[in-house]
Design a protein around this motif. Structure first.
Motif, PDB file in Angstrom:
ATOM      1  N   UNK A 131       0.742  -1.272   0.008  1.00 49.29           N
ATOM      2  CA  UNK A 131       0.209  -0.018  -0.018  1.00 49.29           C
ATOM      3  C   UNK A 131       0.991   1.229   0.050  1.00 49.29           C
ATOM      4  N   UNK A 132       1.928   1.411   0.532  1.00 50.40           N
ATOM      5  CA  UNK A 132       2.998   2.365   0.818  1.00 50.40           C
ATOM      6  C   UNK A 132       3.310   2.949  -0.543  1.00 50.40           C
ATOM      7  N   UNK A 138       0.643   8.650  -5.313  1.00 51.59           N
ATOM      8  CA  UNK A 138      -0.492   9.542  -5.226  1.00 51.59           C
ATOM      9  C   UNK A 138      -0.226  10.648  -4.571  1.00 51.59           C
ATOM     10  N   UNK A 139       0.497  10.546  -3.633  1.00 48.72           N
ATOM     11  CA  UNK A 139       0.893  11.954  -2.959  1.00 48.72           C
ATOM     12  C   UNK A 139       1.909  12.627  -3.964  1.00 48.72           C
ATOM     13  N   UNK A 140       2.785  12.027  -4.478  1.00 51.31           N
ATOM     14  CA  UNK A 140       3.713  12.656  -5.432  1.00 51.31           C
ATOM     15  C   UNK A 140       2.929  13.471  -6.574  1.00 51.31           C
ATOM     16  N   UNK A 141       2.006  12.552  -7.125  1.00 53.44           N
ATOM     17  CA  UNK A 141       1.408  13.250  -8.056  1.00 53.44           C
ATOM     18  C   UNK A 141       0.386  14.486  -7.659  1.00 53.44           C
ATOM     19  N   UNK A 142      -0.312  13.862  -6.667  1.00 53.75           N
ATOM     20  CA  UNK A 142      -1.363  15.086  -6.524  1.00 53.75           C
ATOM     21  C   UNK A 142      -0.366  16.180  -5.514  1.00 53.75           C
ATOM     22  N   UNK A 145      -0.556  19.892  -6.505  1.00 53.46           N
ATOM     23  CA  UNK A 145      -1.745  20.736  -6.520  1.00 53.46           C
ATOM     24  C   UNK A 145      -1.680  21.343  -5.022  1.00 53.46           C
ATOM     25  N   UNK A 146      -2.401  22.501  -4.783  1.00 52.67           N
ATOM     26  CA  UNK A 146      -2.312  22.960  -3.405  1.00 52.67           C
ATOM     27  C   UNK A 146      -3.668  22.151  -2.998  1.00 52.67           C
ATOM     28  N   UNK A 147      -3.604  22.419  -1.461  1.00 49.51           N
ATOM     29  CA  UNK A 147      -4.717  21.620  -0.730  1.00 49.51           C
ATOM     30  C   UNK A 147      -5.991  21.944  -1.243  1.00 49.51           C
TER      31      UNK A 147
END
Length: 167
Positions: A131-132, A138-142, A145-147
């Motif tokens: 999962x990690x 996913x964190x790298x891609x998104x 974008x800002x929050x």
């Protein structure tokens, strides 16, 4: 001096190639759908690589994931429903996971005729490792974008999914 044009991706080239062929093509719709498909494909490949690295087969990961999502304990029939499989298929999966030490079967506290399946520490660790890698990607891609933009994207995609789910 004018702002430089935004960077182009492969989808921009795809849309440019098809516009002369299909003049009524909506470039924004085509761009959004194509990017969604390519992003899904990219994340699927990332998941496959993470499974190889963690030593899990896809069906093992899916079963551990559903079990973890139920708090680490479930009846085989619940897992079968979650996975959309026949109970006999889940039994085979559980046999393999149990032999690897990833799950254990225990008597049900609710019904003596039934067993429950529990996620072991080793099973949780194998699931978390797989999962990690996907989570990091996913964190790298998104992360570009800002929050606020991520919240807006999630809201827009929810609207699109509600339309898909209503058909």
């Amino acid at each position: 001096m004018a702002d430089p044009p935004p960077p182009r991706d492969a989808t921009d080239d795809h849309v440019a190639r098809w516009l002369p062929v299909l003049p009524d093509l909506d470039p924004d719709t085509e761009g959004a759908v194509t990017r969604a498909m390519l992003l899904t494909r990219h994340l699927r490949r990332t998941k496959e690589h993470s499974l190889v690295a963690s030593g899990l087969d896809r069906h093992e990961y899916d079963t551990l994931h559903r079990l973890a999502g139920r708090g680490g304990r479930a009846a085989p029939s619940e897992l079968a429903a979650d996975l959309g499989l026949a109970p006999a298929s889940v039994t085979g999966r559980l046999d393999g996971l149990e032999s690897r030490g990833f799950v254990r079967r225990t008597p049900s506290a609710v019904d003596r005729r039934r067993v429950d399946v529990e996620l072991t520490d080793a099973g949780r660790a194998a699931w978390r490792q797989a999962l990690a890698a996907v989570g990091h990607e996913e964190e790298r891609l998104l992360g570009v974008l800002s929050e606020e933009e991520r919240a807006q994207l999630a809201a827009l995609l929810r609207r699109v999914m509600l339309a898909a789910e209503s058909s």
